[in-house]
Design an enzyme around this catalytic site. Structure first.
Site, PDB file in Angstrom:
ATOM      1  N   ASP A 135      -3.788   3.230   7.550  1.00  0.00           N
ATOM      2  CA  ASP A 135      -2.480   3.789   6.777  1.00  0.00           C
ATOM      3  C   ASP A 135      -2.224   5.186   7.221  1.00  0.00           C
ATOM      4  O   ASP A 135      -1.827   5.903   6.173  1.00  0.00           O
ATOM      5  CB  ASP A 135      -2.834   3.296   5.764  1.00  0.00           C
ATOM      6  CG  ASP A 135      -2.732   1.748   5.293  1.00  0.00           C
ATOM      7  OD1 ASP A 135      -2.420   1.097   6.306  1.00  0.00           O
ATOM      8  OD2 ASP A 135      -3.160   1.444   4.193  1.00  0.00           O
ATOM      9  N   HIS A 137      -6.859  -1.514   7.711  1.00  0.00           N
ATOM     10  CA  HIS A 137      -6.084  -0.480   8.495  1.00  0.00           C
ATOM     11  C   HIS A 137      -6.295   0.980   7.875  1.00  0.00           C
ATOM     12  O   HIS A 137      -6.982   1.138   6.810  1.00  0.00           O
ATOM     13  CB  HIS A 137      -4.658  -0.919   8.032  1.00  0.00           C
ATOM     14  CG  HIS A 137      -4.442  -2.398   8.358  1.00  0.00           C
ATOM     15  ND1 HIS A 137      -4.456  -3.233   7.244  1.00  0.00           N
ATOM     16  CD2 HIS A 137      -3.742  -3.014   9.467  1.00  0.00           C
ATOM     17  CE1 HIS A 137      -3.992  -4.569   7.970  1.00  0.00           C
ATOM     18  NE2 HIS A 137      -3.892  -4.291   9.190  1.00  0.00           N
ATOM     19  N   ASP A 184      -9.946  -0.547   3.335  1.00  0.00           N
ATOM     20  CA  ASP A 184      -8.853  -1.171   4.027  1.00  0.00           C
ATOM     21  C   ASP A 184      -9.137  -1.696   5.595  1.00  0.00           C
ATOM     22  O   ASP A 184      -9.788  -1.180   6.141  1.00  0.00           O
ATOM     23  CB  ASP A 184      -7.690  -0.126   3.998  1.00  0.00           C
ATOM     24  CG  ASP A 184      -6.383  -0.812   4.220  1.00  0.00           C
ATOM     25  OD1 ASP A 184      -6.183  -1.712   4.758  1.00  0.00           O
ATOM     26  OD2 ASP A 184      -5.444  -0.135   4.012  1.00  0.00           O
ATOM     27  N   GLU A 222      -1.835  -5.099  -2.238  1.00  0.00           N
ATOM     28  CA  GLU A 222      -1.591  -5.880  -1.025  1.00  0.00           C
ATOM     29  C   GLU A 222      -1.953  -7.467  -1.779  1.00  0.00           C
ATOM     30  O   GLU A 222      -2.153  -8.193  -0.747  1.00  0.00           O
ATOM     31  CB  GLU A 222      -2.069  -5.567   0.172  1.00  0.00           C
ATOM     32  CG  GLU A 222      -1.690  -4.214   0.897  1.00  0.00           C
ATOM     33  CD  GLU A 222      -0.126  -4.257   1.225  1.00  0.00           C
ATOM     34  OE1 GLU A 222       0.380  -5.616   1.318  1.00  0.00           O
ATOM     35  OE2 GLU A 222       0.353  -3.222   1.739  1.00  0.00           O
ATOM     36  N   HIS A 278       0.731  -1.120   0.247  1.00  0.00           N
ATOM     37  CA  HIS A 278      -0.011  -0.013  -0.097  1.00  0.00           C
ATOM     38  C   HIS A 278       0.721   1.378   0.111  1.00  0.00           C
ATOM     39  O   HIS A 278       0.401   2.426  -0.319  1.00  0.00           O
ATOM     40  CB  HIS A 278      -0.948  -0.037   1.111  1.00  0.00           C
ATOM     41  CG  HIS A 278      -2.261   0.775   0.759  1.00  0.00           C
ATOM     42  ND1 HIS A 278      -3.517   0.240   1.459  1.00  0.00           N
ATOM     43  CD2 HIS A 278      -2.709   1.398  -0.094  1.00  0.00           C
ATOM     44  CE1 HIS A 278      -4.466   0.778   0.873  1.00  0.00           C
ATOM     45  NE2 HIS A 278      -4.162   1.774  -0.151  1.00  0.00           N
ATOM     46  N   ASP A 293      -6.901  -6.615   1.985  1.00  0.00           N
ATOM     47  CA  ASP A 293      -7.180  -7.031   3.410  1.00  0.00           C
ATOM     48  C   ASP A 293      -8.511  -6.622   4.011  1.00  0.00           C
ATOM     49  O   ASP A 293      -8.750  -6.966   5.145  1.00  0.00           O
ATOM     50  CB  ASP A 293      -6.044  -6.825   4.168  1.00  0.00           C
ATOM     51  CG  ASP A 293      -5.485  -5.595   4.382  1.00  0.00           C
ATOM     52  OD1 ASP A 293      -6.483  -4.725   4.493  1.00  0.00           O
ATOM     53  OD2 ASP A 293      -4.364  -5.363   4.958  1.00  0.00           O
ATOM     54  N   HIS A 351       3.986   1.171   4.248  1.00  0.00           N
ATOM     55  CA  HIS A 351       2.665   0.759   3.829  1.00  0.00           C
ATOM     56  C   HIS A 351       1.535   1.414   4.778  1.00  0.00           C
ATOM     57  O   HIS A 351       0.477   1.321   4.582  1.00  0.00           O
ATOM     58  CB  HIS A 351       2.436  -0.579   3.382  1.00  0.00           C
ATOM     59  CG  HIS A 351       2.474  -1.552   4.491  1.00  0.00           C
ATOM     60  ND1 HIS A 351       2.149  -2.925   4.349  1.00  0.00           N
ATOM     61  CD2 HIS A 351       2.949  -1.600   5.583  1.00  0.00           C
ATOM     62  CE1 HIS A 351       2.021  -3.568   5.305  1.00  0.00           C
ATOM     63  NE2 HIS A 351       2.601  -2.758   6.171  1.00  0.00           N
ATOM     64  N   ASP A 357      -7.352  -2.286  -0.449  1.00  0.00           N
ATOM     65  CA  ASP A 357      -6.555  -2.830  -0.053  1.00  0.00           C
ATOM     66  C   ASP A 357      -7.465  -4.365   0.025  1.00  0.00           C
ATOM     67  O   ASP A 357      -8.435  -4.379   0.653  1.00  0.00           O
ATOM     68  CB  ASP A 357      -5.867  -2.506   1.180  1.00  0.00           C
ATOM     69  CG  ASP A 357      -4.884  -3.339   1.849  1.00  0.00           C
ATOM     70  OD1 ASP A 357      -4.827  -4.684   1.701  1.00  0.00           O
ATOM     71  OD2 ASP A 357      -3.960  -2.964   2.603  1.00  0.00           O
TER      72      ASP A 357
END
Length: 301
Positions: free
Chosen positions: A127, A125, A123, A273, A100, A230, A140, A228
């Site tokens: 970030d 997360h 995402d 990712e 990322h 994830d 990232h 992302d």
């Protein structure tokens, strides 16, 4: 920008973190049929190839504890230039990562063309760490902060003269792993966020309706979506470097993409990712390409 013209840009970089393999993400998504899927939807697709990424045998930290800063900077500058060129040609950029950290360069290039850009951050997360708050030094975990003007000076100045993202023009969707420093920044800057708690309570349909209304109310002149893989539950996307249980379902993610396509607000996108080394029969890349199709107009009937 003519959305019938798409440019695919690969960014085979894994320098933003410490787990190898995500540099093969662009190849995995191409192998999963990204270009063919978009062509089938009627797009004029040009594969621009990959940004050049020099090989580094061993990860290294600089004086500010940031992992592979020089390498990330090099990739980001190249990507920003390439994205800038593609948009100048009136083409819609579809960027394939890579970890990322590539969003540092992609959004830097996009920011040159908008005065009031909106960003949807899909995402697990947020970030939004800075060198002061990062627990790991992995870049990232910082790209959103950098495009907001927070972080290492060299990275935030890649798109000199381009306006930074505005805190009020960012919407984060799917977050469920947030560091303490990120939590404080989100609270202090009143960044719009729909964690998995909100998705569970409200449903994805309501989340996307509110996201679209929120960005339109701020009169954004473009919307970039950074996806992302994830963000989804690891059941559906096992091939990611930082999986977090309890994520978005396969159908919820498609519904989100379909609704965003119907809203006609997306002006650029990226998928990041995807790590084939950790994947199961290219399942995560297949999912990324399927979401790409939904975001760009694929219908069930």
């Amino acid at each position: 920008m003519n959305r019938k013209k798409i440019s695919i840009i690969g960014v085979p970089s894994d320098y933003g973190q410490q787990r190898r393999g995500v540099d093969m993400g662009p190849s995995a998504m191409r192998y999963a049929g990204a270009i063919e899927r978009l062509e089938k939807l009627g797009y004029d697709v040009v594969d621009e190839g990959n940004v050049s990424v020099r090989k580094l045998e061993k990860s290294k930290r600089n004086d500010h504890k940031l992992l592979n800063l020089e390498e990330v900077l090099d990739v980001s500058e190249q990507l920003a230039k390439k994205v800038d060129e593609v948009i100048e040609q009136g083409r819609f950029p579809v960027i394939l990562g890579g970890d990322h950290s590539i969003s540092i360069g992609s959004i830097a290039g996009i920011r040159k063309h908008y005065q009031n850009l909106g960003v949807i951050w899909f995402d697990a997360h947020t970030d939004i760490n800075t060198p002061e708050t990062t627990p790991s030094g992995n870049i990232h975990g910082m790209p959103l902060a950098i495009n907001l003007g927070l972080g290492d000076e060299r990275l935030i100045n890649i798109a000199k003269g381009a306006p930074f993202l505005k805190f009020e023009n960012v919407v984060i969707i799917g977050a469920r792993s947030i560091d303490e420093g990120e939590r404080e920044l989100i609270k202090n800057k009143k960044i719009k966020i729909f964690t998995m708690h909100e998705i569970d309570r409200m449903g994805m349909s309501k989340v996307i309706e509110e996201t679209v209304a929120y960005l339109k109310a701020r009169q954004v002149d473009g919307v970039h979506i950074s996806i992302d893989l994830d963000a989804l539950d690891p059941i559906y996307t096992p091939g990611v470097g930082t999986p977090v249980p309890g994520g978005i379902t396969y159908r919820e993610s498609h519904l989100a993409m379909e609704m965003l396509e119907e809203a006609k607000i997306i002006t650029s996108c990226e998928f990041v990712e995807v790590n084939p080394i950790l994947d199961e029969r290219n399942k995560t890349a297949d999912t990324a390409v399927a979401l790409m199709g939904s975001l760009l107009g694929e219908k069930l009937v």
